[in-house]
Scaffold this motif. Structure first.
Motif, PDB file in Angstrom:
ATOM      1  N   LEU A 196       9.641  -1.485 -15.384  1.00 56.81           N
ATOM      2  CA  LEU A 196      10.589  -1.341 -16.499  1.00 56.81           C
ATOM      3  C   LEU A 196      12.024  -1.508 -16.011  1.00 56.81           C
ATOM      4  CD1 LEU A 196       9.048   1.646 -18.489  1.00 56.81           C
ATOM      5  CD2 LEU A 196       9.244  -0.724 -19.246  1.00 56.81           C
ATOM      6  N   SER A 197      12.322  -0.958 -14.862  1.00 57.29           N
ATOM      7  CA  SER A 197      13.660  -1.072 -14.291  1.00 57.29           C
ATOM      8  C   SER A 197      13.996  -2.519 -13.968  1.00 57.29           C
ATOM      9  CB  SER A 197      13.756  -0.203 -13.029  1.00 57.29           C
ATOM     10  OG  SER A 197      14.993  -0.369 -12.406  1.00 57.29           O
ATOM     11  N   GLU A 198      13.050  -3.228 -13.347  1.00 53.64           N
ATOM     12  CA  GLU A 198      13.283  -4.635 -13.018  1.00 53.64           C
ATOM     13  C   GLU A 198      13.464  -5.472 -14.283  1.00 53.64           C
ATOM     14  OE1 GLU A 198      13.773  -6.241 -10.079  1.00 53.64           O
ATOM     15  OE2 GLU A 198      13.768  -4.255  -9.172  1.00 53.64           O
ATOM     16  N   LEU A 199      12.644  -5.219 -15.290  1.00 50.10           N
ATOM     17  CA  LEU A 199      12.755  -5.976 -16.543  1.00 50.10           C
ATOM     18  C   LEU A 199      14.089  -5.705 -17.226  1.00 50.10           C
ATOM     19  CD1 LEU A 199      11.357  -7.873 -18.582  1.00 50.10           C
ATOM     20  CD2 LEU A 199      10.436  -5.825 -19.695  1.00 50.10           C
ATOM     21  N   SER A 200      14.520  -4.447 -17.235  1.00 56.11           N
ATOM     22  CA  SER A 200      15.754  -4.070 -17.930  1.00 56.11           C
ATOM     23  C   SER A 200      16.999  -4.670 -17.272  1.00 56.11           C
ATOM     24  CB  SER A 200      15.887  -2.548 -18.018  1.00 56.11           C
ATOM     25  OG  SER A 200      16.065  -1.993 -16.731  1.00 56.11           O
ATOM     26  N   ARG A 201      16.884  -5.102 -16.020  1.00 55.94           N
ATOM     27  CA  ARG A 201      18.001  -5.774 -15.355  1.00 55.94           C
ATOM     28  C   ARG A 201      18.243  -7.163 -15.949  1.00 55.94           C
ATOM     29  NH1 ARG A 201      16.438  -6.885 -10.092  1.00 55.94           N
ATOM     30  NH2 ARG A 201      18.538  -7.593  -9.662  1.00 55.94           N
ATOM     31  N   GLN A 205       0.829  -1.207   0.000  1.00 57.19           N
ATOM     32  CA  GLN A 205       0.000   0.000   0.000  1.00 57.19           C
ATOM     33  C   GLN A 205       0.864   1.258   0.000  1.00 57.19           C
ATOM     34  OE1 GLN A 205      -2.626   0.335   3.356  1.00 57.19           O
ATOM     35  NE2 GLN A 205      -3.944   1.791   2.335  1.00 57.19           N
ATOM     36  N   SER A 206       0.595   2.132  -0.972  1.00 56.94           N
ATOM     37  CA  SER A 206       1.268   3.430  -1.125  1.00 56.94           C
ATOM     38  C   SER A 206       2.761   3.317  -1.435  1.00 56.94           C
ATOM     39  CB  SER A 206       1.084   4.299   0.117  1.00 56.94           C
ATOM     40  OG  SER A 206      -0.289   4.498   0.377  1.00 56.94           O
ATOM     41  N   LYS A 207       3.232   2.132  -1.829  1.00 60.38           N
ATOM     42  CA  LYS A 207       4.654   1.934  -2.096  1.00 60.38           C
ATOM     43  C   LYS A 207       4.912   1.734  -3.586  1.00 60.38           C
ATOM     44  CE  LYS A 207       5.675   2.025   2.289  1.00 60.38           C
ATOM     45  NZ  LYS A 207       6.269   3.221   2.861  1.00 60.38           N
ATOM     46  N   ILE A 208       6.155   2.037  -3.993  1.00 60.56           N
ATOM     47  CA  ILE A 208       6.521   1.905  -5.403  1.00 60.56           C
ATOM     48  C   ILE A 208       7.700   0.957  -5.614  1.00 60.56           C
ATOM     49  CG2 ILE A 208       5.660   4.207  -5.985  1.00 60.56           C
ATOM     50  CD1 ILE A 208       8.620   5.154  -5.946  1.00 60.56           C
ATOM     51  N   ASP A 209       8.284   0.470  -4.511  1.00 60.59           N
ATOM     52  CA  ASP A 209       9.452  -0.403  -4.652  1.00 60.59           C
ATOM     53  C   ASP A 209       9.030  -1.844  -4.928  1.00 60.59           C
ATOM     54  OD1 ASP A 209       8.498   0.017  -1.912  1.00 60.59           O
ATOM     55  OD2 ASP A 209       9.966  -1.509  -1.341  1.00 60.59           O
ATOM     56  N   PHE A 210       9.907  -2.560  -5.631  1.00 61.68           N
ATOM     57  CA  PHE A 210       9.660  -3.966  -5.965  1.00 61.68           C
ATOM     58  C   PHE A 210       9.793  -4.803  -4.701  1.00 61.68           C
ATOM     59  CE2 PHE A 210      11.261  -8.135  -7.533  1.00 61.68           C
ATOM     60  CZ  PHE A 210      10.142  -8.501  -8.276  1.00 61.68           C
ATOM     61  N   ALA A 211       8.743  -5.564  -4.372  1.00 63.94           N
ATOM     62  CA  ALA A 211       8.739  -6.410  -3.175  1.00 63.94           C
ATOM     63  C   ALA A 211       8.786  -7.874  -3.622  1.00 63.94           C
ATOM     64  CB  ALA A 211       7.485  -6.133  -2.346  1.00 63.94           C
ATOM     65  N   PRO A 212       9.974  -8.487  -3.653  1.00 65.81           N
ATOM     66  CA  PRO A 212      10.127  -9.830  -4.225  1.00 65.81           C
ATOM     67  C   PRO A 212       9.225 -10.897  -3.615  1.00 65.81           C
ATOM     68  CG  PRO A 212      12.274  -8.858  -3.763  1.00 65.81           C
ATOM     69  CD  PRO A 212      11.250  -7.956  -3.162  1.00 65.81           C
TER      70      PRO A 212
END
Length: 196
Positions: free
Chosen positions: A100-105, A36-43
């Motif tokens: 997009l950042s996660e995919l580009s890795r 909730q309200s977050k933008i970071d990737f949570a594995p």
């Protein structure tokens, strides 16, 4: 007789088009969830890491396949309807950027192959989930209101505004509290699809 053959061909083409979507285009997608309200990737959230890994493998498979023509990646940033319009717009943009950042890795792709759409508050997703949830209290009234809100947002009918406030006020907030606990977590997600 000629008219019947033409009609038959038209119906056959219509059925094929309806079942295949755009002719010659196939898509495979992944849904990545956010806190909730977050933008970071949570594995670990909803098996995000495994889901992303599977998606990356499918993208690579398509890129390496001689029989498939890769046309691009579509990214849809979204948020659940709680919170302000401007905050949810920001959330959806940042969540799309995270994907997009996660995919580009993992996969090198040209920016021109990326299509990004920011959904902001996902009212259409809310409607789909309300319709699929038989346990929601005051279900028929809640679905009717969410349908009305979607129609207003689509410009089909004049907007009365205050969409979230109207949803919260319905039946003293009972359906909203149910959605907040049981449906909104599923809408705190963004999606990527590979088109080929």
């Amino acid at each position: 007789m000629k008219k019947l053959v033409c009609l038959g061909l038209f119906l056959l083409c219509s059925i094929c088009h309806a079942s295949a979507g755009s002719p010659g285009i196939e898509a495979d997608s992944v849904k990545i969830f956010f806190r909730q309200s977050k933008i970071d990737f949570a594995p670990q959230l909803h098996d995000n890491e495994a889901s992303l890994k599977g998606f990356v493998e499918r993208v690579r498979e398509i890129l390496e396949s001689p029989s498939k023509h890769f046309t691009g990646i579509s990214v849809y940033g979204a948020a659940s309807p709680e919170g302000s319009i401007s905050f949810n717009r920001w959330l959806s943009e940042k969540r799309a950027a995270t994907l997009l950042s996660e995919l580009s890795r993992h996969v090198a792709l040209n920016d021109s192959m990326m299509k990004v759409e920011f959904l902001g508050r996902d009212w259409k997703g809310l409607l789909r989930m309300c319709e699929a949830d038989s346990l929601m209290p005051f279900r028929d009234e809640a679905i009717a209101l969410v349908k009305t809100i979607n129609a207003e947002l689509d410009g089909v009918i004049p907007s009365k505004g205050r969409h979230l406030q109207r949803l919260k006020a319905l039946r003293a907030g009972v359906p909203y509290r149910y959605m907040y606990t049981n449906i909104f977590p599923e809408l705190r997600a963004s999606r990527m699809s590979v088109d080929y």
